[in-house]
Design a protein around this motif. Structure first.
Motif, PDB file in Angstrom:
ATOM      1  N   HIS A  12     -16.454  37.660 -37.278  1.00 38.98           N
ATOM      2  CA  HIS A  12     -15.631  36.446 -37.278  1.00 38.98           C
ATOM      3  C   HIS A  12     -15.441  35.923 -35.859  1.00 38.98           C
ATOM      4  N   ALA A  13     -15.226  36.827 -34.910  1.00 37.54           N
ATOM      5  CA  ALA A  13     -15.036  36.404 -33.518  1.00 37.54           C
ATOM      6  C   ALA A  13     -16.291  35.716 -32.987  1.00 37.54           C
ATOM      7  N   ALA A  14     -17.456  36.302 -33.261  1.00 39.21           N
ATOM      8  CA  ALA A  14     -18.713  35.709 -32.788  1.00 39.21           C
ATOM      9  C   ALA A  14     -18.935  34.337 -33.415  1.00 39.21           C
ATOM     10  N   ALA A  15     -18.638  34.223 -34.716  1.00 38.61           N
ATOM     11  CA  ALA A  15     -18.822  32.949 -35.407  1.00 38.61           C
ATOM     12  C   ALA A  15     -17.850  31.887 -34.909  1.00 38.61           C
ATOM     13  N   SER A  16     -16.721  32.326 -34.350  1.00 36.06           N
ATOM     14  CA  SER A  16     -15.705  31.396 -33.852  1.00 36.06           C
ATOM     15  C   SER A  16     -15.944  30.977 -32.412  1.00 36.06           C
ATOM     16  N   GLY A  17     -17.006  31.470 -31.806  1.00 37.06           N
ATOM     17  CA  GLY A  17     -17.324  31.089 -30.434  1.00 37.06           C
ATOM     18  C   GLY A  17     -16.750  32.000 -29.381  1.00 37.06           C
ATOM     19  N   VAL A  18     -16.101  33.087 -29.799  1.00 28.25           N
ATOM     20  CA  VAL A  18     -15.604  34.075 -28.837  1.00 28.25           C
ATOM     21  C   VAL A  18     -16.796  34.819 -28.242  1.00 28.25           C
ATOM     22  N   VAL A  19     -16.766  35.067 -26.944  1.00 27.04           N
ATOM     23  CA  VAL A  19     -17.804  35.888 -26.327  1.00 27.04           C
ATOM     24  C   VAL A  19     -17.602  37.322 -26.794  1.00 27.04           C
ATOM     25  N   VAL A  20     -18.624  37.920 -27.395  1.00 25.46           N
ATOM     26  CA  VAL A  20     -18.526  39.307 -27.838  1.00 25.46           C
ATOM     27  C   VAL A  20     -19.445  40.151 -26.969  1.00 25.46           C
ATOM     28  N   ALA A  21     -18.976  41.322 -26.602  1.00 22.84           N
ATOM     29  CA  ALA A  21     -19.716  42.174 -25.673  1.00 22.84           C
ATOM     30  C   ALA A  21     -19.563  43.626 -26.084  1.00 22.84           C
ATOM     31  N   GLY A  22     -20.592  44.408 -25.822  1.00 16.53           N
ATOM     32  CA  GLY A  22     -20.536  45.832 -26.130  1.00 16.53           C
ATOM     33  C   GLY A  22     -21.445  46.610 -25.204  1.00 16.53           C
ATOM     34  N   ALA A  23     -21.168  47.885 -25.061  1.00 21.33           N
ATOM     35  CA  ALA A  23     -21.978  48.749 -24.202  1.00 21.33           C
ATOM     36  C   ALA A  23     -22.283  50.041 -24.933  1.00 21.33           C
ATOM     37  N   CYS A  24     -23.435  50.612 -24.597  1.00 19.77           N
ATOM     38  CA  CYS A  24     -23.830  51.918 -25.115  1.00 19.77           C
ATOM     39  C   CYS A  24     -23.757  51.925 -26.645  1.00 19.77           C
ATOM     40  N   THR A  25     -23.113  52.903 -27.245  1.00 21.36           N
ATOM     41  CA  THR A  25     -23.025  52.980 -28.702  1.00 21.36           C
ATOM     42  C   THR A  25     -22.227  51.828 -29.292  1.00 21.36           C
ATOM     43  N   GLY A  26     -21.409  51.167 -28.488  1.00 24.61           N
ATOM     44  CA  GLY A  26     -20.659  50.011 -28.973  1.00 24.61           C
ATOM     45  C   GLY A  26     -21.548  48.863 -29.404  1.00 24.61           C
ATOM     46  N   THR A  27     -22.780  48.802 -28.858  1.00 28.52           N
ATOM     47  CA  THR A  27     -23.700  47.726 -29.241  1.00 28.52           C
ATOM     48  C   THR A  27     -24.084  47.812 -30.720  1.00 28.52           C
ATOM     49  N   PHE A  28     -24.021  49.009 -31.308  1.00 32.10           N
ATOM     50  CA  PHE A  28     -24.354  49.156 -32.717  1.00 32.10           C
ATOM     51  C   PHE A  28     -23.345  48.423 -33.596  1.00 32.10           C
ATOM     52  N   PHE A  29     -22.105  48.358 -33.176  1.00 32.95           N
ATOM     53  CA  PHE A  29     -21.098  47.636 -33.953  1.00 32.95           C
ATOM     54  C   PHE A  29     -21.366  46.131 -33.902  1.00 32.95           C
ATOM     55  N   LEU A  30     -21.807  45.635 -32.744  1.00 30.81           N
ATOM     56  CA  LEU A  30     -22.172  44.225 -32.644  1.00 30.81           C
ATOM     57  C   LEU A  30     -23.357  43.921 -33.555  1.00 30.81           C
ATOM     58  N   ALA A  31     -24.346  44.811 -33.540  1.00 31.40           N
ATOM     59  CA  ALA A  31     -25.530  44.605 -34.376  1.00 31.40           C
ATOM     60  C   ALA A  31     -25.176  44.704 -35.850  1.00 31.40           C
ATOM     61  N   GLU A  32     -24.319  45.653 -36.213  1.00 31.03           N
ATOM     62  CA  GLU A  32     -23.908  45.818 -37.600  1.00 31.03           C
ATOM     63  C   GLU A  32     -23.176  44.576 -38.110  1.00 31.03           C
ATOM     64  N   ALA A  33     -22.467  43.909 -37.197  1.00 28.11           N
ATOM     65  CA  ALA A  33     -21.728  42.691 -37.551  1.00 28.11           C
ATOM     66  C   ALA A  33     -22.635  41.470 -37.631  1.00 28.11           C
ATOM     67  N   GLY A  34     -23.906  41.635 -37.262  1.00 28.67           N
ATOM     68  CA  GLY A  34     -24.838  40.514 -37.286  1.00 28.67           C
ATOM     69  C   GLY A  34     -24.765  39.632 -36.059  1.00 28.67           C
ATOM     70  N   ALA A  35     -23.951  40.013 -35.078  1.00 31.52           N
ATOM     71  CA  ALA A  35     -23.758  39.181 -33.892  1.00 31.52           C
ATOM     72  C   ALA A  35     -24.987  39.146 -32.988  1.00 31.52           C
ATOM     73  N   LEU A  36     -25.918  40.095 -33.167  1.00 20.29           N
ATOM     74  CA  LEU A  36     -27.098  40.165 -32.307  1.00 20.29           C
ATOM     75  C   LEU A  36     -28.365  39.655 -32.989  1.00 20.29           C
ATOM     76  N   ASN A  37     -28.283  39.258 -34.235  1.00 17.61           N
ATOM     77  CA  ASN A  37     -29.478  38.807 -34.952  1.00 17.61           C
ATOM     78  C   ASN A  37     -30.124  37.610 -34.251  1.00 17.61           C
ATOM     79  N   GLY A  38     -31.427  37.741 -33.983  1.00 17.74           N
ATOM     80  CA  GLY A  38     -32.159  36.660 -33.335  1.00 17.74           C
ATOM     81  C   GLY A  38     -31.886  36.537 -31.849  1.00 17.74           C
ATOM     82  N   ARG A  39     -31.172  37.492 -31.285  1.00 16.83           N
ATOM     83  CA  ARG A  39     -30.829  37.415 -29.861  1.00 16.83           C
ATOM     84  C   ARG A  39     -31.449  38.578 -29.093  1.00 16.83           C
TER      85      ARG A  39
END
Length: 336
Positions: free
Chosen positions: A103-130
């Motif tokens: 929801h945050a990514a879809a709302s235009g919030v900058v979302v960021a993650g590091a190390c294993t945290g990047t998996f949560f971004l990917a699971e949320a679909g925030a990294l698709n096509g990026r």
């Protein structure tokens, strides 16, 4: 800038504290600039009132609905194994954090993650096509689960539109410093000087081929074949035949598992062995080059420059020795 750090159970202690410490340092040093940026407002958020870190510390969190962040940061979790990490992101109890990221990514919030945290971004679909990065040792598991992400595990930090990802654990430093740099490059330089933060543009020098191949039987077999024939002129067709597959199949599987062609992965193994020989023996660079199947020291130098952006001297010293002072007496005893 309002920064929310999203907590999950077993959050990686140093990842969480690093982001807070870098931003707190930036706030403390703002006054040294002629035109300082606004301060960073840091809030820890989570779907439980109290969260337990990977080291067993208790951290209090605010409800996510109570904040309206400009940036949402997802620190790493303490999972040390890809299988354990995948089970964690699939856990139904973590569905709400994943939905919050989405929801945050879809709302235009900058979302960021590091190390294993990047998996949560990917699971949320925030990294698709990026474009994105993650810990180098998690690359094969990440590629297998998230094929829609353009992954580059050589990079320490990747910024694509409103998403930023950072590599292995202490790349939290790079991620936090990037947040400062977005508002003030001068302040980011000042923070880096005070905290003694050096340049880590690439994870490539730290990656170990044996670890990358660990969870893929075909890659493990290919790695063994390369090491068994390291002193020879390598032929990928011979490797494929020895494994009972076609060269095209081997090409496809290495790209899917580690994001490299068979030859590029073989060259990573060459560099891994060359690094070991340079640091643990008194062999000449020509002898080391021959031991890893290269024509001469010049060929090895070119490979190091192309794959590491570095030199043989740095390869001999190793990344762990950067910035270490050595006395004249100790230096005299070192093999050249």
């Amino acid at each position: 800038m309002r920064v929310a750090l999203l907590l999950t159970e077993a959050v990686f202690d140093s990842g969480l504290s690093i982001v807070c410490d870098v931003l707190d340092t930036a706030n403390a040093l703002r006054g040294e600039l002629h035109r300082p940026p606004p301060p960073w407002e840091i809030t820890l958020v989570g779907f439980r009132r109290h969260h337990r870190t990977a080291r067993g510390h208790h951290v209090r969190a605010e409800p996510p609905a109570s904040v309206n962040p400009d940036v949402l940061v997802v620190p790493a979790v303490g999972a040390k194994d890809p299988t354990q990490l995948i089970a964690l992101v699939e856990d139904p109890s973590l569905r709400r954090p994943t939905e919050f990221i989405s929801h945050a990514a879809a709302s235009g919030v900058v979302v960021a993650g590091a190390c294993t945290g990047t998996f949560f971004l990917a699971e949320a679909g925030a990294l698709n096509g990026r474009q994105a990065t993650t810990s180098w040792w998690l690359g094969p598991a990440f590629r297998a689960r998230y094929p829609l992400v353009d992954l580059d595990t050589r990079a320490t930090l990747v910024h694509d539109a409103n998403v930023a990802t950072a590599g292995a654990a202490f790349a939290h430093i790079d991620l936090a410093l990037w947040l400062v740099r977005c508002r003030s490059p001068a302040l980011a330089d000042l923070v880096a000087r005070y905290l003694l933060i050096g340049d880590r543009a690439s994870q490539a020098a730290f990656a170990m081929p044996s670890v990358l191949a660990l969870h893929c039987p075909e890659m493990a077999a290919f790695e063994r074949w390369v090491r068994d024939h390291l002193g020879e002129s390598l032929c990928i067709g011979d490797a494929a035949r020895a494994m009972g597959v076609s060269a095209r199949t081997l090409q496809r599987r290495t790209m899917a598992a580690v994001g490299l062609s068979p030859l590029a992965f073989a060259n990573e193994i060459r560099l891994d062995e060359a690094s070991h020989l340079l640091r643990s023996t008194s062999l000449s660079t020509d002898a080391v080059a021959a031991a890893v199947g290269l024509c001469n020291a010049s060929s090895l130098c070119q490979l190091v420059r192309r794959r590491r952006g570095s030199t043989l001297r740095v390869l001999r010293d190793g990344p762990a020795h950067a910035g270490i002072a050595v006395s004249d007496d100790d230096a005299a005893q070192m093999p050249m």
